[in-house]
Design a protein around this motif. Sequence first.
Motif, mmCIF file in Angstrom:
data_model
loop_
_atom_site.group_PDB
_atom_site.id
_atom_site.type_symbol
_atom_site.label_atom_id
_atom_site.label_comp_id
_atom_site.label_asym_id
_atom_site.label_seq_id
_atom_site.Cartn_x
_atom_site.Cartn_y
_atom_site.Cartn_z
ATOM 1 N N VAL A 240 0.426 -1.258 0.324
ATOM 2 C CA VAL A 240 -0.360 0.448 -0.179
ATOM 3 C C VAL A 240 0.948 1.052 0.316
ATOM 4 O O VAL A 240 1.777 1.227 0.992
ATOM 5 C CB VAL A 240 -1.081 0.168 1.501
ATOM 6 C CG1 VAL A 240 -1.791 1.318 1.408
ATOM 7 C CG2 VAL A 240 -1.237 -1.231 1.300
ATOM 8 N N ASP A 241 0.871 2.176 -0.593
ATOM 9 C CA ASP A 241 1.370 3.443 -1.382
ATOM 10 C C ASP A 241 0.960 4.407 0.319
ATOM 11 O O ASP A 241 0.230 5.448 0.231
ATOM 12 C CB ASP A 241 0.873 4.574 -2.386
ATOM 13 C CG ASP A 241 1.655 5.712 -2.261
ATOM 14 O OD1 ASP A 241 2.655 5.622 -1.576
ATOM 15 O OD2 ASP A 241 1.782 6.262 -3.349
ATOM 16 N N ILE A 242 1.494 4.197 1.617
ATOM 17 C CA ILE A 242 0.826 4.858 2.547
ATOM 18 C C ILE A 242 1.638 6.096 2.975
ATOM 19 O O ILE A 242 0.773 6.948 2.769
ATOM 20 C CB ILE A 242 1.510 4.082 3.932
ATOM 21 C CG1 ILE A 242 1.102 2.675 4.034
ATOM 22 C CG2 ILE A 242 1.215 5.284 5.130
ATOM 23 C CD1 ILE A 242 -0.502 2.937 4.515
ATOM 24 N N ALA A 243 2.281 5.720 2.225
ATOM 25 C CA ALA A 243 2.935 7.531 2.209
ATOM 26 C C ALA A 243 2.526 8.176 0.877
ATOM 27 O O ALA A 243 1.817 9.678 1.079
ATOM 28 C CB ALA A 243 4.637 7.471 1.558
ATOM 29 N N HIS A 248 -1.104 12.963 0.918
ATOM 30 C CA HIS A 248 -2.725 14.068 0.097
ATOM 31 C C HIS A 248 -3.721 14.018 0.564
ATOM 32 O O HIS A 248 -3.913 15.377 0.545
ATOM 33 C CB HIS A 248 -3.229 12.649 -1.311
ATOM 34 C CG HIS A 248 -3.614 12.917 -2.117
ATOM 35 N ND1 HIS A 248 -3.275 13.960 -3.322
ATOM 36 C CD2 HIS A 248 -5.205 13.529 -2.425
ATOM 37 C CE1 HIS A 248 -4.253 14.559 -3.774
ATOM 38 N NE2 HIS A 248 -5.229 14.099 -3.255
ATOM 39 N N LEU A 249 -3.935 13.683 2.201
ATOM 40 C CA LEU A 249 -4.827 13.704 3.187
ATOM 41 C C LEU A 249 -3.803 14.998 3.660
ATOM 42 O O LEU A 249 -4.759 15.725 3.348
ATOM 43 C CB LEU A 249 -5.265 12.865 4.302
ATOM 44 C CG LEU A 249 -5.930 11.845 3.439
ATOM 45 C CD1 LEU A 249 -5.568 10.545 4.603
ATOM 46 C CD2 LEU A 249 -7.206 12.468 3.048
ATOM 47 N N GLU A 250 -3.283 15.077 3.711
ATOM 48 C CA GLU A 250 -2.370 16.825 4.581
ATOM 49 C C GLU A 250 -2.268 17.233 3.587
ATOM 50 O O GLU A 250 -3.013 18.739 4.386
ATOM 51 C CB GLU A 250 -1.058 16.032 5.508
ATOM 52 C CG GLU A 250 -1.306 15.233 5.946
ATOM 53 C CD GLU A 250 -1.777 16.046 7.435
ATOM 54 O OE1 GLU A 250 -1.523 16.845 7.940
ATOM 55 O OE2 GLU A 250 -2.944 15.051 8.135
ATOM 56 N N ALA A 251 -1.729 17.013 2.738
ATOM 57 C CA ALA A 251 -2.082 18.710 1.534
ATOM 58 C C ALA A 251 -3.741 19.064 1.467
ATOM 59 O O ALA A 251 -3.984 19.892 0.679
ATOM 60 C CB ALA A 251 -1.686 17.844 0.458
ATOM 61 N N ASN A 252 -4.784 18.669 1.765
ATOM 62 C CA ASN A 252 -5.881 18.948 1.460
ATOM 63 C C ASN A 252 -7.010 18.892 2.483
ATOM 64 O O ASN A 252 -7.874 18.696 3.083
ATOM 65 C CB ASN A 252 -6.720 17.581 0.631
ATOM 66 C CG ASN A 252 -6.495 17.444 -0.934
ATOM 67 O OD1 ASN A 252 -6.819 18.361 -1.777
ATOM 68 N ND2 ASN A 252 -5.716 17.147 -1.325
ATOM 69 N N ARG A 287 5.369 7.992 11.178
ATOM 70 C CA ARG A 287 5.538 10.132 12.200
ATOM 71 C C ARG A 287 6.547 10.109 11.114
ATOM 72 O O ARG A 287 7.138 11.350 10.872
ATOM 73 C CB ARG A 287 6.085 8.956 13.321
ATOM 74 C CG ARG A 287 4.932 8.797 14.450
ATOM 75 C CD ARG A 287 6.044 8.474 15.678
ATOM 76 N NE ARG A 287 4.700 8.274 16.587
ATOM 77 C CZ ARG A 287 4.865 7.648 17.585
ATOM 78 N NH1 ARG A 287 5.857 7.115 18.078
ATOM 79 N NH2 ARG A 287 3.737 6.919 18.235
ATOM 80 N N SER A 288 7.539 9.058 10.195
ATOM 81 C CA SER A 288 8.340 9.571 9.665
ATOM 82 C C SER A 288 7.894 9.996 8.102
ATOM 83 O O SER A 288 8.352 11.054 7.637
ATOM 84 C CB SER A 288 9.699 8.171 9.193
ATOM 85 O OG SER A 288 8.871 7.653 8.664
ATOM 86 N N VAL A 289 6.629 9.333 7.933
ATOM 87 C CA VAL A 289 6.058 10.237 6.543
ATOM 88 C C VAL A 289 6.219 10.940 6.647
ATOM 89 O O VAL A 289 6.083 12.464 6.173
ATOM 90 C CB VAL A 289 5.302 9.073 6.029
ATOM 91 C CG1 VAL A 289 4.274 9.986 5.243
ATOM 92 C CG2 VAL A 289 5.335 8.243 5.886
ATOM 93 N N ILE A 290 5.359 11.510 8.253
ATOM 94 C CA ILE A 290 4.643 13.233 8.742
ATOM 95 C C ILE A 290 5.252 13.137 8.477
ATOM 96 O O ILE A 290 5.820 14.992 8.690
ATOM 97 C CB ILE A 290 3.975 12.798 9.700
ATOM 98 C CG1 ILE A 290 1.876 11.974 9.675
ATOM 99 C CG2 ILE A 290 2.826 14.478 10.584
ATOM 100 C CD1 ILE A 290 1.976 11.423 10.839
ATOM 101 N N ARG A 291 6.556 13.875 9.386
ATOM 102 C CA ARG A 291 8.167 14.523 9.242
ATOM 103 C C ARG A 291 8.579 15.270 8.020
ATOM 104 O O ARG A 291 8.933 16.263 7.766
ATOM 105 C CB ARG A 291 9.186 14.119 10.308
ATOM 106 C CG ARG A 291 8.413 13.750 11.786
ATOM 107 C CD ARG A 291 9.489 13.403 12.613
ATOM 108 N NE ARG A 291 9.669 13.560 14.083
ATOM 109 C CZ ARG A 291 8.501 11.890 14.792
ATOM 110 N NH1 ARG A 291 9.266 10.631 14.475
ATOM 111 N NH2 ARG A 291 8.669 11.780 15.991
ATOM 112 N N GLY A 292 8.573 14.319 6.944
ATOM 113 C CA GLY A 292 8.853 14.609 5.654
ATOM 114 C C GLY A 292 8.657 14.706 5.066
ATOM 115 O O GLY A 292 8.108 15.278 4.048
ATOM 116 N N LEU A 293 6.727 15.354 5.654
ATOM 117 C CA LEU A 293 6.246 15.944 4.947
ATOM 118 C C LEU A 293 5.849 17.727 4.166
ATOM 119 O O LEU A 293 6.966 17.921 5.702
ATOM 120 C CB LEU A 293 4.480 16.137 4.715
ATOM 121 C CG LEU A 293 3.880 14.561 4.887
ATOM 122 C CD1 LEU A 293 2.741 14.851 5.455
ATOM 123 C CD2 LEU A 293 3.777 14.406 3.383
#
Length: 293
Positions: A240-243, A248-252, A287-293
């Motif tokens: 699954v493309d979790i990142a 995309h959710l955070e961008a919206n 958490r690493s995905v979120i920090r990288g946004l």
Amino acid sequence: MRSALERVAGAPISWGVCEVPGWGYQMNPDRVLREMVVVGLHATELGSDGFLPPSPEGKAETLATYGLHGLGNFTPVLLHDTDTDPVPEVERVLAGFDAVGADVLVLSAITGLRGYDARPDLDTAGWNTLLGNLDRLSRLAADRGVRAVLHPHVGTMVETGNDVQKVLEDSSISLCLDTGHLLIGGTDPAALTRQSPDRIAHTHLKDVDDALAKRVQAGELTYTEAVRAGMYKPLGQGDVDIAGVVGHLEANNYTGWYVLEQDAILDEEPRGEGPVADVRASAEYVRSVIRGL
């Protein structure tokens, strides 16, 4: 408003706690809730009936003991049967929300059969009843300050890509984006996130071994057999493309929860770390995905 990192939460199903009779060994809440805290989670879904004390006050006291916020609950309900009114069951669940501060009602359109290994076909009348009930329950929850969402789920009346699109087109209810169940049911969760970010109000983050998912789709394995075989993986270790979903959710301007769910079936009390090792890996990944946004 909570930051994205503060909206990463847990669920007892990652420790094998499930509403399906005979699912597997059910861990005690003390160990499960302690381990949630150990991996840095501050909120959780409430789990199936019997996991926490039955009274709202008992649930609140138990969660407070561990410093956990109760964010809402997965609620399986029969929605397509004209002879069954789902309102009393939903009202029973909602009655316990105020005490724990819960604000998300996660509805699942169960079949009326045991478990999630088969489902009947739904005719036009059944669909009309289901869709009407979704809107009724969404209004009922909203009147109590709660957001109702529908959880597409393998082995329920809303499973496939066509099912999901029908709900989006013919109902006003928001969705719980369960990345695992959507993929197994034939929907690309990242594509659905891009299509309808405004309809997604709650998220269950699962990663999946797509090879096992395809065997479920082909009827070679039941859902339960595939879960036991390890179909669900720690986040970042499956297909699954979790990142992409989170990004995309955070961008919206998504403000809902990211609930870590890796459905598990246990045969006995885990020796050593057990399921918490996978939950820790998933928490660190998202958490690493979120920090990288």
